[in-house]
Enzyme design. Structure first.
Site, PDB file in Angstrom:
ATOM      1  N   THR A  99      31.701  47.461  46.340  1.00 12.87           N
ATOM      2  CA  THR A  99      33.150  47.508  46.529  1.00 12.87           C
ATOM      3  C   THR A  99      33.724  48.293  45.351  1.00 12.87           C
ATOM      4  O   THR A  99      33.848  49.507  45.417  1.00 12.87           O
ATOM      5  CB  THR A  99      33.758  46.095  46.626  1.00 12.87           C
ATOM      6  OG1 THR A  99      33.312  45.313  45.531  1.00 12.87           O
ATOM      7  CG2 THR A  99      33.397  45.444  47.926  1.00 12.87           C
ATOM      8  N   LYS A 145      25.487  43.481  44.156  1.00  8.98           N
ATOM      9  CA  LYS A 145      26.808  44.075  43.927  1.00  8.98           C
ATOM     10  C   LYS A 145      27.693  43.058  43.220  1.00  8.98           C
ATOM     11  O   LYS A 145      27.452  41.860  43.255  1.00  8.98           O
ATOM     12  CB  LYS A 145      27.455  44.511  45.234  1.00  8.98           C
ATOM     13  CG  LYS A 145      27.869  43.361  46.120  1.00  8.98           C
ATOM     14  CD  LYS A 145      29.268  43.512  46.673  1.00  8.98           C
ATOM     15  CE  LYS A 145      30.294  43.445  45.592  1.00  8.98           C
ATOM     16  NZ  LYS A 145      31.623  43.041  46.070  1.00  8.98           N
ATOM     17  N   THR A 166      33.459  38.644  45.026  1.00  3.73           N
ATOM     18  CA  THR A 166      32.057  38.474  45.240  1.00  3.73           C
ATOM     19  C   THR A 166      30.963  39.202  44.515  1.00  3.73           C
ATOM     20  O   THR A 166      30.962  40.404  44.338  1.00  3.73           O
ATOM     21  CB  THR A 166      31.714  38.692  46.693  1.00  3.73           C
ATOM     22  OG1 THR A 166      32.499  37.811  47.408  1.00  3.73           O
ATOM     23  CG2 THR A 166      30.285  38.383  46.967  1.00  3.73           C
ATOM     24  N   GLU A 225      33.862  44.537  34.699  1.00  7.09           N
ATOM     25  CA  GLU A 225      35.175  45.187  34.637  1.00  7.09           C
ATOM     26  C   GLU A 225      35.551  45.535  33.202  1.00  7.09           C
ATOM     27  O   GLU A 225      35.749  44.671  32.366  1.00  7.09           O
ATOM     28  CB  GLU A 225      36.228  44.261  35.228  1.00  7.09           C
ATOM     29  CG  GLU A 225      36.014  44.058  36.708  1.00  7.09           C
ATOM     30  CD  GLU A 225      36.844  42.912  37.247  1.00  7.09           C
ATOM     31  OE1 GLU A 225      37.286  42.077  36.450  1.00  7.09           O
ATOM     32  OE2 GLU A 225      37.028  42.866  38.464  1.00  7.09           O
ATOM     33  N   ASN A 231      42.587  44.626  36.251  1.00  6.32           N
ATOM     34  CA  ASN A 231      42.996  43.417  36.955  1.00  6.32           C
ATOM     35  C   ASN A 231      44.494  43.275  37.107  1.00  6.32           C
ATOM     36  O   ASN A 231      44.972  42.554  37.975  1.00  6.32           O
ATOM     37  CB  ASN A 231      42.404  42.186  36.262  1.00  6.32           C
ATOM     38  CG  ASN A 231      40.934  42.055  36.587  1.00  6.32           C
ATOM     39  OD1 ASN A 231      40.575  41.828  37.727  1.00  6.32           O
ATOM     40  ND2 ASN A 231      40.093  42.257  35.585  1.00  6.32           N
ATOM     41  N   THR A 250      48.653  47.431  42.544  1.00  8.50           N
ATOM     42  CA  THR A 250      49.875  48.226  42.417  1.00  8.50           C
ATOM     43  C   THR A 250      49.592  49.695  42.698  1.00  8.50           C
ATOM     44  O   THR A 250      48.446  50.112  42.792  1.00  8.50           O
ATOM     45  CB  THR A 250      50.470  48.093  41.011  1.00  8.50           C
ATOM     46  OG1 THR A 250      49.505  48.529  40.061  1.00  8.50           O
ATOM     47  CG2 THR A 250      50.848  46.663  40.744  1.00  8.50           C
TER      48      THR A 250
END
Lengths: 405, 405
Positions: free
Chosen positions: A152, A178, A189, A276, A400, A405
Site C-alpha cells: 500500500t 507488507k 495493516t 513511516e 500521518n 489532506t
C-alpha cells in the site's frame, strides 16, 4: 528512505504454491491491487491474526475458514474492509464465493485479506471482476510481483527466501510482507505470507507460525498502534520428497523452524526498515530479566517513548531518557542500582548511574549510525527479549498528519 | 503557543505561607532558579510523587522528610539531580542542611525539589550561596514570582487561586505548577505546590492530595513519559479561624476538597495547554466502562496513539484510528457493537461502525477547533474516566530532537 532495505532478493518458487496478480482499480486505476494465491491439494495452512477487538471482516472470516482446509488466499489492497459492519462482512463473503466458484472449491476454502482505507465498503464487484485475470496468470514464479501487489504505502516490496536440506532434499521457504507502520493512517495493516514445500503435521505448523510470529512480527513496533487487519500466514504444500515432520523434538523440525523463523524475522524487520519516516533501525535488547514479561515491558517502554524516539532521530545519546523509560516500565521492585545500559558496545549507564568512563563522544558516535542497539541489563535473572523499532522523525508527523489532506 | 492559557490570574496570598525567590545561576546567569517556601509553625504538608523507579535524590529525601513535620520547601530549576547516585544524594542533603541552619529547624524539616537536566551533579554551593537572598524576600504575596521561579522550558507561568467560605470564614487555596511535557528531554518534571490556610487533620490532607492528584496531575499526559522528579505538594497552614476538619464526610471537607480539586485540575490542565508543541487541548472521556481500569486503559490508548495525535494536529476526523486504539486497549471481551464515539456532540461511530448520519464536514468542523472532546461510550457499565492530552506536532519533534543540539 528505508534503512538498510535494498531491492528484492531472489525469491525461490515453492513447489505447489502459485501466485496471480490483477488490477481491480480499487483505489487507483492501473495499480496491481489483487493477489490470488493457490496452495496445491493436500497443503496445510496456519496463521496468526491481530488481537485488536475491532478486527476487520476478512480477519473474522479467515479465522473461521482456517478449519476447513483452505486452498486459496485472496488479498486486496486499497480497502481494509474494517469498521464496515454487516455490509462489509457480506462483501468479504461474496469475494470468497466468487473465487470459490471459479476454482471449484467451497467458499470456506478461501481466506480473504484486505488492507487499505478503514471504514469504506469493500468494492467487491471490482475485485470479483478481475479474479479470472489473476487466476489466468497463476505461477510459482510470481513472488516478486505478488510482493508488489500487496503493497500500500510501502516504499519498497519486501521478500525473503531460504533453502535448506532435509533428508538430502532441498526444501524452500519463501515469504513476502507488507506494512510501513503497525497501522497506517487509514491504511491498516501488516501482512505476511510464507510458503514452504516441507511436509509437516498441521498442529506443528500452527505451533511454528505462532512461535515464529512471536519472535518476529510480534516483536516489531513503529508507533505502538495495532492494526485491525494484521495477519501472518504460513503455508506448507508438502510437495517436497521427505518424511512428514510430526515430532516437535526432531532435527527436521528444528531445521525447518530455524529457517522459517529466519525468513519471518527478515520480513518483519523489513517492515521496520521501511517504517513511516524511519531514519534509524533500532534493536532493543533487554537481558537479565526475572521473566519474559518484564523484559518485554521494559523493551516496549523504551521502544514507545517519544522522547527516546526523537533523541534517536536527532542522534542524541540522551541516556537520561532511557533510564526514565526503564524506570516507568512498571517492573515490580526494580533495583535501579543493578541496571547497566549500553549503546552498541558503549556502556552509558553502570549500576543505575552514568558510567564513569563514558564520554558523550562515544555515545554520539553510536547514535550517529543508521543501525543502533540499545541493550539494557536488568540484573534480576536469566530472561531476555529483543524487539525492533524506528526513530520518530519530522517525516513521521508529516506522513500521518497529511495523509488524508 | 499554549492553547487557551493566558497571563497569570490573581493569586491570593495564603496566610501562614511565604515564598522567596533568588538567582543562583545554576544553568543560566540572572535567571530566577531558586524558590524557598515557608509554612508557618503548625502547618501540615502532604504530597504525592513520581512512581518512576529511577526517582531523583530529592524525591527520595522528600518522602523521608514528610514524616518529620517539614516547614520549608526548597526548589531549584536547571538541574534535576536525577541519575546522580550517592554524590547527588549528598548534594541534596547539603542544601537541606544549609537552609535548616539558616532558619533554625532540623534538616529533615526541609523538603528539596529539583528540576532540570538529568545526570549532572547538583551545584549545591551555588544554591546554598543564595539561600539568604531567598529568605530575605520571603513574602505571602510572592506567588507570581515563584510561579516564574519554578519554570524551566514552560512558555508561561502557571497558577490558580480560589477562595471559599467555611463557617463564615474566607479560606484561600492558591497553587502554582510547572511542566511542559510529562518529562522534558533532559529537563525532568512536573511540579505542583498548592497551599491553603484551612485547618485540616493530617490524614485527611494526605487523602485529599492523593484524591485530587488522581483527578488532575495523574490524568494528564503529553507523551506518555513519566518523569523521575514529578512531585505535587499540598500545604495547609491552619491559620484560618475555623474548626479543624477531621471528618471525611463533613460538609467542610467536601467544600475544601472541591476547591482544592478545582485548583489542581486547572494547574494540571495548564501544563497540557503549554505542552511541547501543542496546538490542541484534547479531553478524552470514556463512559460506560465495567470498571475504572478499563476506562483508563481505553483513554490512555487513545491519548498515546501517535496516529490519533497526528490526526488531531492535522484537524483530520480520522475515526478509524480512534476505533483501532479502542480495539487494542486490552479491554477483555470487548463487544465492539456496543461502542459509540463522539467528537464533541457529533456522533462519528455508532454500534462499532461509522454512524449513518455522520458526515466528514461535521467531523472536520470539530477537529478544526483548538479544544476538542473525544467521548467514547463503551456500553459495558456505569464507570467513567476523563483525561487530558495534546496533539503531536512538527514542533514536538523539533523541540525534543533539537533540545541538546
Amino acid at each position: 528512505m528505508p534503512v538498510g532495505l535494498g531491492p528484492l532478493p531472489v525469491l525461490h518458487p515453492v513447489p505447489g504454491f502459485r501466485l496471480g496478480i490483477a488490477s481491480a482499480g480499487i483505489k487507483r486505476a492501473g495499480r496491481k491491487d489483487v493477489v490470488v494465491m493457490e496452495a496445491a491439494p493436500g497443503s496445510v495452512i496456519a496463521g496468526v491474526f491481530t488481537t485488536n477487538a475491532f478486527c476487520a471482516a476478512p480477519v473474522t472470516l479467515c479465522k473461521q475458514h482456517l478449519a476447513h482446509h483452505p486452498r486459496y488466499l485472496l488479498v486486496n489492497t486499497g480497502n481494509a474492509n474494517a469498521g464496515t459492519g454487516k455490509p462489509g462482512m457480506q462483501a468479504a463473503v461474496r469475494t470468497c464465493e466468487a473465487l470459490a466458484e471459479l476454482v471449484q472449491v467451497g467458499p470456506e476454502q478461501v481466506l480473504p485479506f484486505s488492507t487499505g482505507v478503514i471504514g469504506e465498503l469493500l468494492p467487491a464487484d471490482k475485485i470479483i471482476a478481475v479474479l479470472p485475470q489473476a487466476l489466468a496468470n497463476l505461477a510459482e514464479s510470481n513472488w516478486a510481483e505478488a510482493a508488489e501487489g500487496i503493497m500500500t504505502t510501502d516504499t519498497l516490496p519486501k521478500g525473503c527466501s531460504r533453502q535448506i536440506s532435509l533428508g538430502g532434499q532441498t526444501v524452500t521457504i519463501t515469504g513476502i510482507s507488507k506494512g510501513a507502520g503497525m497501522i497506517r493512517p487509514n491504511m491498516a495493516t501488516m501482512l505476511g505470507y510464507i510458503a514452504t514445500d516441507a511436509k509437516i503435521a498441521p498442529p506443528l505448523l500452527q505451533r511454528l507460525v505462532k512461535e515464529a510470529a512471536d519472535l518476529s512480527f510480534n516483536r516489531i513496533t513503529i508507533d505502538g498502534d495495532t492494526s485491525t487487519n494484521d495477519s501472518c500466514m504460513l503455508i506448507a504444500t508438502g510437495q517436497a520428497d521427505m518424511v512428514e515432520i510430526i515430532d516437535y523434538a526432531s532435527a527436521d523440525y528444528r531445521a525447518l523452524s530455524d529457517a522459517v523463523k529466519g525468513v519471518m524475522l527478515e520480513l518483519a524487520q523489513a517492515i521496520v526498515r521501511d517504517g513511516e519516516g524511519a531514519t534509524k533501525f533500532v534493536t532493543i535488547q533487554v537481558n537479565g530479566g526475572g521473566n519474559q514479561d518484564e523484559c518485554l515491558d521494559v523493551a516496549y517502554a523504551v521502544a514507545h517513548s517519544p522522547l527516546i524516539k526523537t533523541a534517536l532521530f536527532a542522534s542524541d545519546p540522551n541516556w537520561g531518557r532511557i533510564l526514565a523509560a526503564v524506570g516507568y516500565a512498571g517492573v515490580p521492585e526494580l533495583n535501579v542500582e543493578k541496571i547497566d545500559v549500553y549503546l552498541d558496545e558503549v556502556c552509558i549507564t553502570r549500576q543505575g548511574g552514568r558510567a564513569a568512563d563514558y564520554t558523550e563522544e562515544q555515545g554520539a558516535r553510536v547514535m550517529g549510525q543508521e543501525e543502533i542497539t540499545i541493550r539494557i541489563e536488568l540484573g534480576r535473572g536469566q530472561h531476555s527479549e529483543t524487539l525492533w523499532t524506528t526513530d520518530l522523525s519530522h517525516e513521521y508527523v508529516r506522513i500521518n498528519a497529511e495523509y488524508r489532506t
